[in-house]
Motif scaffolding. Structure first.
Motif, mmCIF file in Angstrom:
data_model
loop_
_atom_site.group_PDB
_atom_site.id
_atom_site.type_symbol
_atom_site.label_atom_id
_atom_site.label_comp_id
_atom_site.label_asym_id
_atom_site.label_seq_id
_atom_site.Cartn_x
_atom_site.Cartn_y
_atom_site.Cartn_z
ATOM 1 N N VAL A 191 65.580 50.452 15.188
ATOM 2 C CA VAL A 191 65.937 49.084 15.535
ATOM 3 C C VAL A 191 64.726 48.482 16.262
ATOM 4 C CG1 VAL A 191 67.552 47.585 16.752
ATOM 5 C CG2 VAL A 191 68.365 49.736 15.741
ATOM 6 N N LEU A 192 64.033 47.586 15.564
ATOM 7 C CA LEU A 192 62.759 47.061 16.050
ATOM 8 C C LEU A 192 62.922 45.635 16.548
ATOM 9 C CD1 LEU A 192 60.400 48.351 13.200
ATOM 10 C CD2 LEU A 192 61.173 49.554 15.257
ATOM 11 N N GLU A 193 62.091 45.291 17.500
ATOM 12 C CA GLU A 193 62.095 43.946 18.045
ATOM 13 C C GLU A 193 60.741 43.284 17.803
ATOM 14 O OE1 GLU A 193 63.398 43.822 22.061
ATOM 15 O OE2 GLU A 193 65.287 44.862 21.660
ATOM 16 N N GLY A 194 60.735 41.954 17.873
ATOM 17 C CA GLY A 194 59.495 41.210 17.690
ATOM 18 C C GLY A 194 59.457 40.508 16.346
ATOM 19 N N ASP A 195 58.382 39.792 16.119
ATOM 20 C CA ASP A 195 58.199 39.018 14.902
ATOM 21 C C ASP A 195 57.644 39.909 13.791
ATOM 22 O OD1 ASP A 195 57.956 36.839 13.139
ATOM 23 O OD2 ASP A 195 55.884 36.481 13.784
ATOM 24 N N ASN A 196 58.408 40.079 12.724
ATOM 25 C CA ASN A 196 57.991 40.888 11.576
ATOM 26 C C ASN A 196 57.488 42.273 12.024
ATOM 27 O OD1 ASN A 196 57.777 41.217 8.837
ATOM 28 N ND2 ASN A 196 56.200 39.673 8.523
ATOM 29 N N PRO A 197 58.314 43.052 12.731
ATOM 30 C CA PRO A 197 57.831 44.284 13.363
ATOM 31 C C PRO A 197 57.478 45.401 12.397
ATOM 32 C CG PRO A 197 60.202 44.105 13.602
ATOM 33 C CD PRO A 197 59.738 42.808 13.027
ATOM 34 N N VAL A 198 57.987 45.375 11.163
ATOM 35 C CA VAL A 198 57.613 46.429 10.211
ATOM 36 C C VAL A 198 56.125 46.341 9.892
ATOM 37 C CG1 VAL A 198 58.036 47.373 7.906
ATOM 38 C CG2 VAL A 198 59.948 46.564 9.291
ATOM 39 N N VAL A 199 55.567 45.147 9.888
ATOM 40 C CA VAL A 199 54.120 44.998 9.698
ATOM 41 C C VAL A 199 53.378 45.654 10.859
ATOM 42 C CG1 VAL A 199 52.213 43.367 9.518
ATOM 43 C CG2 VAL A 199 54.360 42.896 8.341
ATOM 44 N N ALA A 200 53.848 45.405 12.074
ATOM 45 C CA ALA A 200 53.203 46.023 13.236
ATOM 46 C C ALA A 200 53.298 47.545 13.160
ATOM 47 C CB ALA A 200 53.864 45.509 14.518
ATOM 48 N N TRP A 201 54.444 48.067 12.690
ATOM 49 C CA TRP A 201 54.611 49.525 12.548
ATOM 50 C C TRP A 201 53.601 50.084 11.543
ATOM 51 C CZ3 TRP A 201 58.727 52.909 14.327
ATOM 52 C CH2 TRP A 201 58.688 54.187 13.749
ATOM 53 N N THR A 202 53.544 49.500 10.357
ATOM 54 C CA THR A 202 52.680 50.059 9.311
ATOM 55 C C THR A 202 51.201 49.858 9.614
ATOM 56 O OG1 THR A 202 52.954 48.030 8.015
ATOM 57 C CG2 THR A 202 54.427 49.861 7.500
ATOM 58 N N ARG A 203 50.856 48.848 10.406
ATOM 59 C CA ARG A 203 49.440 48.660 10.761
ATOM 60 C C ARG A 203 48.926 49.834 11.577
ATOM 61 N NH1 ARG A 203 47.140 42.793 12.250
ATOM 62 N NH2 ARG A 203 45.262 44.027 11.911
ATOM 63 N N GLY A 204 49.823 50.554 12.253
ATOM 64 C CA GLY A 204 49.399 51.726 13.011
ATOM 65 C C GLY A 204 49.303 52.988 12.186
ATOM 66 N N LEU A 223 46.719 40.896 4.244
ATOM 67 C CA LEU A 223 47.685 41.091 5.326
ATOM 68 C C LEU A 223 48.737 39.986 5.322
ATOM 69 C CD1 LEU A 223 48.537 42.774 7.756
ATOM 70 C CD2 LEU A 223 47.019 41.374 9.177
ATOM 71 N N ALA A 224 48.318 38.750 5.047
ATOM 72 C CA ALA A 224 49.278 37.644 4.995
ATOM 73 C C ALA A 224 50.261 37.825 3.844
ATOM 74 C CB ALA A 224 48.533 36.314 4.859
ATOM 75 N N GLU A 225 49.771 38.298 2.701
ATOM 76 C CA GLU A 225 50.637 38.522 1.540
ATOM 77 C C GLU A 225 51.626 39.649 1.821
ATOM 78 O OE1 GLU A 225 52.223 37.917 -2.234
ATOM 79 O OE2 GLU A 225 50.805 36.685 -1.098
ATOM 80 N N TYR A 226 51.144 40.712 2.424
ATOM 81 C CA TYR A 226 52.023 41.831 2.783
ATOM 82 C C TYR A 226 53.074 41.380 3.793
ATOM 83 C CZ TYR A 226 53.463 46.368 4.684
ATOM 84 O OH TYR A 226 54.195 47.451 5.098
ATOM 85 N N ALA A 227 52.649 40.635 4.807
ATOM 86 C CA ALA A 227 53.580 40.182 5.839
ATOM 87 C C ALA A 227 54.663 39.279 5.254
ATOM 88 C CB ALA A 227 52.817 39.461 6.949
ATOM 89 N N ARG A 228 54.274 38.415 4.328
ATOM 90 C CA ARG A 228 55.248 37.511 3.713
ATOM 91 C C ARG A 228 56.302 38.305 2.943
ATOM 92 N NH1 ARG A 228 56.212 35.364 -1.118
ATOM 93 N NH2 ARG A 228 54.398 36.369 -2.094
#
Length: 256
Positions: A191-204, A223-228
């Motif tokens: 259960v993630l919080e924040g704006d589009n947090p799966v992107v933040a997860w995978t960036r790590g 990155l913009a295409e992936y985030a969208r």
């Protein structure tokens, strides 16, 4: 590939839970030498030292950035900068060989895993956890975004990598050398919080090789295409949080 300890540690608690679950399945045993292969920032390595306090506990990682963070936190652990595949060939004998979320970065598991079990002394344990989420939307969308722009020739081969086999594959590799072998999968619902947090997860983690392969407009555009696309695949719930199912593969082999 350079690692950023701060980015990786942004989700430290959900990433720690599988390591604790793996450690809990190792039956009590005396150990003179414990190795944490792919130790990263050393947070799990220090827990291994707490459990096997009398043992020589060594954290092995190829990233100088990760090891600098690990060494700064002490804990009575020794750290060694080395490639995991090279260590598998020349690392010496151990009583417990532990690896959490690291070996999926390496290829040729058919050769690697028997070699790792070969490093374990009779009666000792090989304990491994690897992400097994490469068929999920987080990775499928990565492949779609990689193919959706001028960067496709560079990024599509990187996004097509499926490094972890099925449980039966690892059973066949390890059963012959084990007196006891336990293999299982768990799907965690983060259960993630924040704006589009799966992107933040995978960036790590999984996104890093792709982001390292391009720069400038291509990096920004990809990155913009992936985030969208990720935003559509993992929309926020009514309470604003995002649910991120994540499957992991575990194995504990006691050396025969």
């Amino acid at each position: 590939m350079a690692w950023d300890p701060a980015v990786y540690s942004a989700f430290a608690q959900p990433r720690l839970r599988p390591a604790l679950d793996l450690m809990a399945r190792i039956e009590p045993a005396d150990a003179a030498r414990v190795v944490d292969l792919g130790c990263g920032t050393g947070n799990v390595t220090r827990l291994l030292k707490e459990r096997w306090a009398a043992a020589d506990v060594v954290g092995v990682d190829s990233s100088p950035e990760m090891l600098a963070t690990a060494r700064g936190d002490g804990g009575g652990v020794r750290y060694l900068q080395a490639d995991a595949a090279a260590w598998a060939e020349n690392g010496g004998a151990v009583d417990i060989l532990f690896s959490n979320a690291a070996l999926h970065w390496l290829g040729d598991h058919r050769t690697l895993f028997p070699r790792l079990l070969g490093r374990v002394r009779p009666g000792g344990v090989l304990a491994v956890q690897m992400p097994h989420n490469h068929y999920a939307a987080s990775h499928a969308v990565m492949a779609e975004a990689a193919a959706a722009g001028p960067w496709s020739e560079v990024l599509s081969p990187l996004a097509a990598r499926f490094p972890v086999g099925e449980p039966s594959f690892y059973y066949d590799l390890l059963a012959g050398g084990s007196s006891h072998l336990d293999i299982w999968e768990t799907e965690y619902l983060h259960v993630l919080e924040g704006d589009n947090p799966v992107v933040a997860w995978t960036r790590g983690t999984a996104l890093r090789p792709l982001m390292d392969a391009v720069d400038g407009a291509w990096a920004t555009g990809f990155l913009a295409e992936y985030a969208r696309r990720i935003q559509a695949a993992y929309p926020p719930r009514p309470d604003g949080r995002t649910l991120f199912p994540f499957r992991r593969l575990f194995m504990v082999a006691r050396k025969g």
